[in-house]
Scaffold this motif. Sequence first.
Motif, PDB file in Angstrom:
ATOM      1  N   SER A   1       0.850  -1.032  -0.038  1.00 44.91           N
ATOM      2  CA  SER A   1       0.095  -0.136   0.062  1.00 44.91           C
ATOM      3  C   SER A   1       0.633   1.101   0.015  1.00 44.91           C
ATOM      4  N   LEU A   2       2.041   1.323   0.759  1.00 45.56           N
ATOM      5  CA  LEU A   2       2.744   2.445   0.701  1.00 45.56           C
ATOM      6  C   LEU A   2       3.423   2.525  -0.477  1.00 45.56           C
ATOM      7  N   SER A   3       3.861   1.420  -1.101  1.00 50.17           N
ATOM      8  CA  SER A   3       4.869   1.454  -2.397  1.00 50.17           C
ATOM      9  C   SER A   3       3.726   1.963  -3.516  1.00 50.17           C
ATOM     10  N   ALA A   4       2.553   1.775  -3.586  1.00 46.82           N
ATOM     11  CA  ALA A   4       1.770   2.069  -4.330  1.00 46.82           C
ATOM     12  C   ALA A   4       1.522   3.313  -4.474  1.00 46.82           C
ATOM     13  N   ASN A   5       1.746   4.008  -3.250  1.00 48.84           N
ATOM     14  CA  ASN A   5       1.315   5.445  -3.213  1.00 48.84           C
ATOM     15  C   ASN A   5       2.608   6.416  -3.031  1.00 48.84           C
ATOM     16  N   GLY A   6       3.703   5.852  -3.658  1.00 45.32           N
ATOM     17  CA  GLY A   6       5.085   6.416  -3.287  1.00 45.32           C
ATOM     18  C   GLY A   6       5.678   6.565  -2.098  1.00 45.32           C
ATOM     19  N   TYR A   7       5.423   5.874  -1.240  1.00 45.57           N
ATOM     20  CA  TYR A   7       6.064   5.825   0.050  1.00 45.57           C
ATOM     21  C   TYR A   7       6.834   4.565   0.360  1.00 45.57           C
ATOM     22  N   ALA A   8       7.145   4.352   1.604  1.00 43.69           N
ATOM     23  CA  ALA A   8       8.097   3.188   1.860  1.00 43.69           C
ATOM     24  C   ALA A   8       7.857   2.880   3.364  1.00 43.69           C
ATOM     25  N   MET A   9       8.386   1.791   3.719  1.00 47.18           N
ATOM     26  CA  MET A   9       8.151   1.156   5.281  1.00 47.18           C
ATOM     27  C   MET A   9       8.811   2.442   6.209  1.00 47.18           C
ATOM     28  N   SER A  10       9.945   2.785   5.687  1.00 46.25           N
ATOM     29  CA  SER A  10      10.934   3.675   6.590  1.00 46.25           C
ATOM     30  C   SER A  10      10.115   5.098   6.707  1.00 46.25           C
ATOM     31  N   ASP A  11       8.530   5.069   6.113  1.00 47.97           N
ATOM     32  CA  ASP A  11       8.079   6.322   6.155  1.00 47.97           C
ATOM     33  C   ASP A  11       7.024   6.057   7.495  1.00 47.97           C
ATOM     34  N   LEU A  12       7.027   4.778   8.108  1.00 47.86           N
ATOM     35  CA  LEU A  12       6.150   4.649   9.188  1.00 47.86           C
ATOM     36  C   LEU A  12       6.976   5.154  10.389  1.00 47.86           C
ATOM     37  N   VAL A  13       5.993   5.646  11.346  1.00 43.74           N
ATOM     38  CA  VAL A  13       6.312   6.401  12.527  1.00 43.74           C
ATOM     39  C   VAL A  13       5.742   5.918  13.767  1.00 43.74           C
ATOM     40  N   LYS A  14       4.910   4.552  13.517  1.00 41.30           N
ATOM     41  CA  LYS A  14       4.067   4.195  14.700  1.00 41.30           C
ATOM     42  C   LYS A  14       3.360   2.883  14.270  1.00 41.30           C
ATOM     43  N   CYS A  15       3.755   1.786  14.841  1.00 39.39           N
ATOM     44  CA  CYS A  15       2.844   0.790  14.632  1.00 39.39           C
ATOM     45  C   CYS A  15       2.234  -0.020  16.033  1.00 39.39           C
ATOM     46  N   THR A  16       1.015  -0.267  15.929  1.00 38.37           N
ATOM     47  CA  THR A  16       0.315  -1.023  17.000  1.00 38.37           C
ATOM     48  C   THR A  16       0.015  -2.198  16.469  1.00 38.37           C
ATOM     49  N   VAL A  17       0.183  -3.093  17.435  1.00 37.06           N
ATOM     50  CA  VAL A  17      -0.302  -4.627  17.266  1.00 37.06           C
ATOM     51  C   VAL A  17      -1.276  -5.416  18.286  1.00 37.06           C
ATOM     52  N   LEU A  18      -2.369  -5.760  17.904  1.00 37.98           N
ATOM     53  CA  LEU A  18      -3.042  -6.270  18.947  1.00 37.98           C
ATOM     54  C   LEU A  18      -2.907  -7.676  18.663  1.00 37.98           C
ATOM     55  N   LEU A  19      -2.675  -8.616  19.922  1.00 37.43           N
ATOM     56  CA  LEU A  19      -2.271  -9.815  19.726  1.00 37.43           C
ATOM     57  C   LEU A  19      -3.457 -10.667  20.554  1.00 37.43           C
ATOM     58  N   ALA A  20      -4.286 -11.666  20.157  1.00 34.77           N
ATOM     59  CA  ALA A  20      -5.046 -12.538  20.979  1.00 34.77           C
ATOM     60  C   ALA A  20      -4.323 -13.432  21.615  1.00 34.77           C
ATOM     61  N   ASP A  21      -3.097 -13.480  21.513  1.00 32.75           N
ATOM     62  CA  ASP A  21      -2.243 -14.416  22.310  1.00 32.75           C
ATOM     63  C   ASP A  21      -0.794 -13.597  22.702  1.00 32.75           C
ATOM     64  N   MET A  22      -0.626 -13.212  23.687  1.00 36.65           N
ATOM     65  CA  MET A  22       0.619 -12.552  23.921  1.00 36.65           C
ATOM     66  C   MET A  22       1.869 -13.629  23.906  1.00 36.65           C
ATOM     67  N   SER A  23       1.562 -14.548  24.051  1.00 37.11           N
ATOM     68  CA  SER A  23       2.737 -15.478  23.829  1.00 37.11           C
ATOM     69  C   SER A  23       3.245 -15.270  22.560  1.00 37.11           C
ATOM     70  N   GLU A  24       2.852 -14.853  21.562  1.00 37.14           N
ATOM     71  CA  GLU A  24       3.183 -14.667  20.090  1.00 37.14           C
ATOM     72  C   GLU A  24       3.942 -13.326  19.900  1.00 37.14           C
ATOM     73  N   TRP A  25       4.343 -12.636  20.990  1.00 38.85           N
ATOM     74  CA  TRP A  25       5.061 -11.484  21.072  1.00 38.85           C
ATOM     75  C   TRP A  25       6.501 -11.509  20.533  1.00 38.85           C
ATOM     76  N   GLN A  26       7.159 -12.740  20.793  1.00 39.13           N
ATOM     77  CA  GLN A  26       8.691 -12.782  20.210  1.00 39.13           C
ATOM     78  C   GLN A  26       8.302 -13.257  18.622  1.00 39.13           C
ATOM     79  N   THR A  27       7.267 -13.842  18.136  1.00 32.21           N
ATOM     80  CA  THR A  27       7.083 -14.007  16.668  1.00 32.21           C
ATOM     81  C   THR A  27       6.817 -12.677  16.115  1.00 32.21           C
ATOM     82  N   PHE A  28       6.276 -11.863  16.660  1.00 35.90           N
ATOM     83  CA  PHE A  28       5.628 -10.377  16.115  1.00 35.90           C
ATOM     84  C   PHE A  28       6.987  -9.720  16.048  1.00 35.90           C
ATOM     85  N   ASN A  29       7.905  -9.606  16.926  1.00 32.41           N
ATOM     86  CA  ASN A  29       8.911  -8.968  17.253  1.00 32.41           C
ATOM     87  C   ASN A  29      10.054  -9.298  16.060  1.00 32.41           C
TER      88      ASN A  29
END
Length: 88
Positions: free
Chosen positions: A23-51
């Motif tokens: 989505s970012l690429s299609a609009n001329g942006y990149a992942m480096s333009d992200l300033v904040k990400c929030t993740v909601l995990l149904a199982d916090m034991s998946e934190w290491q996987t997310f990270n």
Amino acid sequence: MRFFQRPKPWNLIQTSYLRYQASLSANGYAMSDLVKCTVLLADMSEWQTFNGIYKTYFSDRYPARSAIGANGLALGAKVEVECIAAVD
């Protein structure tokens, strides 16, 4: 008889970031333009996987991030990711 297998959480997390990347690429942006990400995990034991997956999408600097354990995500989701981009 085939049974539907729910995707593994790591696959869902990776798919979320691939969609943001596209989505970012299609609009001329990149992942480096992200300033904040929030993740909601149904199982916090998946934190290491997310990270681990999170780190593969960024090189020079990481956006701020939050991870929250959330029970009862919409439609039985296992993970939900929200990112904010800022550009000059």
